[in-house]
Design an enzyme around this catalytic site. Structure first.
Site, PDB file in Angstrom:
ATOM      1  N   ASP A 108       0.854  -1.175   0.000  1.00  0.00           N
ATOM      2  CA  ASP A 108       0.000   0.000   0.000  1.00  0.00           C
ATOM      3  C   ASP A 108       0.897   1.235   0.000  1.00  0.00           C
ATOM      4  O   ASP A 108       1.889   1.278   0.736  1.00  0.00           O
ATOM      5  CB  ASP A 108      -0.872   0.006   1.267  1.00  0.00           C
ATOM      6  CG  ASP A 108      -2.288   0.457   0.991  1.00  0.00           C
ATOM      7  OD1 ASP A 108      -2.453   1.435   0.249  1.00  0.00           O
ATOM      8  OD2 ASP A 108      -3.222  -0.160   1.522  1.00  0.00           O
ATOM      9  N   ASP A 212      -3.375   4.754  -2.485  1.00  0.00           N
ATOM     10  CA  ASP A 212      -4.443   5.274  -1.636  1.00  0.00           C
ATOM     11  C   ASP A 212      -4.982   6.592  -2.191  1.00  0.00           C
ATOM     12  O   ASP A 212      -4.219   7.448  -2.640  1.00  0.00           O
ATOM     13  CB  ASP A 212      -3.889   5.473  -0.215  1.00  0.00           C
ATOM     14  CG  ASP A 212      -4.949   5.825   0.779  1.00  0.00           C
ATOM     15  OD1 ASP A 212      -5.842   4.998   1.026  1.00  0.00           O
ATOM     16  OD2 ASP A 212      -4.883   6.945   1.344  1.00  0.00           O
ATOM     17  N   GLU A 277      -6.875   3.330  -5.874  1.00  0.00           N
ATOM     18  CA  GLU A 277      -8.143   3.575  -5.185  1.00  0.00           C
ATOM     19  C   GLU A 277      -8.689   4.890  -5.730  1.00  0.00           C
ATOM     20  O   GLU A 277      -8.173   5.966  -5.429  1.00  0.00           O
ATOM     21  CB  GLU A 277      -7.944   3.675  -3.673  1.00  0.00           C
ATOM     22  CG  GLU A 277      -9.254   3.919  -2.937  1.00  0.00           C
ATOM     23  CD  GLU A 277      -9.077   4.358  -1.491  1.00  0.00           C
ATOM     24  OE1 GLU A 277      -9.997   4.116  -0.688  1.00  0.00           O
ATOM     25  OE2 GLU A 277      -8.043   4.962  -1.165  1.00  0.00           O
ATOM     26  N   HIS A 338     -10.830  -2.653   3.953  1.00  0.00           N
ATOM     27  CA  HIS A 338     -10.633  -2.217   5.335  1.00  0.00           C
ATOM     28  C   HIS A 338     -11.436  -0.976   5.704  1.00  0.00           C
ATOM     29  O   HIS A 338     -11.404  -0.549   6.859  1.00  0.00           O
ATOM     30  CB  HIS A 338      -9.148  -1.935   5.561  1.00  0.00           C
ATOM     31  CG  HIS A 338      -8.606  -0.881   4.632  1.00  0.00           C
ATOM     32  ND1 HIS A 338      -8.387  -1.120   3.299  1.00  0.00           N
ATOM     33  CD2 HIS A 338      -8.261   0.404   4.846  1.00  0.00           C
ATOM     34  CE1 HIS A 338      -7.922  -0.021   2.728  1.00  0.00           C
ATOM     35  NE2 HIS A 338      -7.847   0.916   3.638  1.00  0.00           N
ATOM     36  N   ASP A 339     -12.144  -0.373   4.752  1.00  0.00           N
ATOM     37  CA  ASP A 339     -12.902   0.848   5.014  1.00  0.00           C
ATOM     38  C   ASP A 339     -14.411   0.634   4.989  1.00  0.00           C
ATOM     39  O   ASP A 339     -15.158   1.586   5.237  1.00  0.00           O
ATOM     40  CB  ASP A 339     -12.558   1.921   3.966  1.00  0.00           C
ATOM     41  CG  ASP A 339     -11.160   2.487   4.131  1.00  0.00           C
ATOM     42  OD1 ASP A 339     -10.683   2.555   5.280  1.00  0.00           O
ATOM     43  OD2 ASP A 339     -10.545   2.854   3.117  1.00  0.00           O
TER      44      ASP A 339
END
Length: 551
Positions: A108, A212, A277, A338-339
């Site tokens: 990431d 990200d 993302e 994860h969000d």
């Protein structure tokens, strides 16, 4: 469920086009030293699990040096490891161990912002004329003594994005949380420094990066207010919220150009890739891939995060993906991360419906991305907001619990980040029995754990393993061109599609209804390679499906 495995066929596509991705949240995967926090040695100890399950690529959420105010997405040193996760030697061992098993590893990477504790920001805010004064987005405020923010720009979570620094007496912009100041990518020094960060990890052997909030990096250089919108609650594409349309802060055209720049950096190293993302409407976000496939290799497509469990929803999405991500582009199939709330919650924890979702994820055209624990049907945890660790939860502390439960996204992301459930013992095998996990174990541990499901041929875990094995054996699963059969042919509650690659043809028939259906006439003489809910003659039960493969 039954499975038949015909002969192995040779894979031809580039690895990232046909891979399968397993996301690991390092804090919650495996604790190796009994402190209740997952770590790199813990991940290394579980690599054989990921390999044997059948995934080919691992994406790991951040474990760089960080104050952990946003649990790793607030980075204070891109070239160091947070001590709770391990050391640089552990990271190097992890990369080597993944490659030894014939898998790929994706880190990431947060290019948009750093921690407010990063040395770059500490220097930047110290004065207006220091060497890094222009490394972040600073502006004078409006009104008397600059007391009002420079623009109306909001952060992605919703609140105002501008934060005031009394030390510098200016405002800095933060696209996400107040302690995550945005880097100024208009500064060539920043761009060069961040590209060197990528090269640092690529040199160590990382196979690529998940980027990200990549679509928020470049903003309007004229600092114009975002125009008004009628929407207060964020719209589905994320572009409208808090009564404004975020045209100057999200999906700015400069981000599409930046995608090509970052791709050029990655291409200095052979066989690497980028997945971004991004969010927005498909005509917009597909531009991140580049007109000549010279942008990001893949982008996450988030439609499936909020899926409706019916054939029409998936039929429409597959047609849409074929339209905007036609070959040589490749879509992704993402149902959790994860969000967001865990995907199985949308079917109220039903493991049979989760199996059908897994079939779609592994057989439709595109790259499947699976969040750890989805393969055993892990549930969201029940965590009272007073016990929340997530800063988003604190930001929305006034929102009552009853309203939180009804919202499509979690205001407390802790609920979907709980420890991996390896077995039914105390602490689920995540850490020692006498340790306190950093988050509580989720629900229904006896039913939803690896040890129990791995010996049950009818389990969700076994379905994932069988489907991943089929993907490896038959390239048509991961590389085939897809044709969606119209509802008028298949039936309202039936999703049917056909994939072809050379002489191979895969037909998928899935029953989303609550009644048994008859097999379509065109499939009755085809060989079956995978079945769920088949009655042994010509019918498929509720939540059942059959995969037909003709070589």
């Amino acid at each position: 469920m039954s499975l038949s495995l015909p002969m192995i066929a040779q894979e031809t596509a580039p690895w990232w086009q046909s891979t399968s991705i397993y996301q690991i949240y390092p804090r919650s995967f495996q604790d190796s030293n009994g402190d209740g926090i997952g770590d790199l040695q813990g991940i290394i100890s579980r690599l054989d699990y990921v390999k044997e399950l059948g995934f080919e690529t691992i994406w790991i959420s951040p474990f760089y040096a960080s104050p952990q105010a946003d649990f790793g997405y607030d980075i204070s040193d891109y070239r160091s490891i947070a001590p709770e996760y391990g050391t640089m030697k552990d990271a190097e061992q992890l990369i080597a161990a993944v490659h030894q098993r014939g898998m790929k590893i994706v880190f990431d990477m947060v290019l948009n912002h750093t921690s407010a504790q990063h040395p770059w920001f500490l220097e930047s805010k110290s004065s207006r004329d220091n060497p890094k004064a222009d490394w972040y987005i600073w502006r004078d405020g409006k009104g008397k003594n600059g007391q009002r923010p420079p623009t109306n720009w909001t952060s992605i979570p919703g609140p105002p994005g501008w934060q005031y620094s009394a030390q510098r007496q200016q405002w800095y912009f933060a696209s996400f949380l107040p302690f995550q100041p945005d880097l100024n990518w208009a500064n060539p020094e920043v761009k060069a420094a961040m590209k060197d960060v990528l090269r640092f990890w690529l040199t160590k052997g990382v196979d690529g990066f998940r980027l990200d909030i990549f679509n928020a990096i470049v903003k309007d250089d004229q600092f114009r207010d975002n125009p008004a919108s009628l929407h207060y609650i964020p719209t589905k594409d994320g572009m409208h919220a808090r009564f404004q349309k975020r045209i100057h802060t999200v999906n700015h055209p400069g981000n599409f150009a930046l995608a090509k720049e970052i791709r050029a950096t990655i291409d200095e190293f052979p066989d690497r890739f980028l997945v971004g993302e991004v969010f927005g409407a498909h005509p917009t976000i597909s531009k991140f891939l580049g007109e000549n496939q010279d942008g990001l290799n893949l982008i996450f497509l988030f439609d499936m995060l909020f899926y409706k469990y019916d054939a029409a929803f998936f039929r429409e999405r597959l047609v849409e993906y074929n339209r905007y991500y036609a070959s040589p582009r490749v879509p992704t199939f993402v149902v959790g991360n994860h969000d967001n709330k865990r995907s199985i919650g949308r079917v109220k924890g039903d493991l049979e419906k989760a199996k059908l979702l897994a079939v779609l994820q592994m057989t439709t055209r595109g790259v499947p991305v699976v969040y750890y624990g989805e393969e055993i049907g892990m549930l969201d945890a029940e965590i009272d907001k007073k016990d929340a660790l997530d800063p988003i939860s604190h930001m929305y502390g006034s929102v009552p619990t009853w309203l939180r439960k009804r919202m499509p996204v979690p205001l407390n992301r802790d609920v979907c980040r709980t420890p991996m459930q390896w077995d039914s013992t105390a602490n689920a095998g995540f850490t020692t029995v006498d340790a306190k996990p950093w988050l509580p174990i989720s629900g229904e541990l006896e039913q939803r754990n690896v040890a129990g499901q791995s010996v049950d041929r009818s389990s969700l875990f076994s379905s994932y393993k069988a489907l991943l094995q089929l993907r490896k054996l038959h390239p048509v699963f991961s590389q085939g061109a897809l044709k969606v059969v119209q509802e008028s042919v298949s039936g309202r509650n039936v999703l049917m599609y056909i994939k072809t690659l050379g002489e191979q043809e895969l037909t998928v028939v899935a029953n989303f209804g609550n009644k048994e259906i008859q097999l379509p006439e065109s499939t009755r003489n085809l060989p079956m390679v995978f079945t769920m809910g088949w009655n042994g003659s010509e019918g498929i039960g509720p939540n059942g499906c059959i995969l037909f493969l003709r070589d």
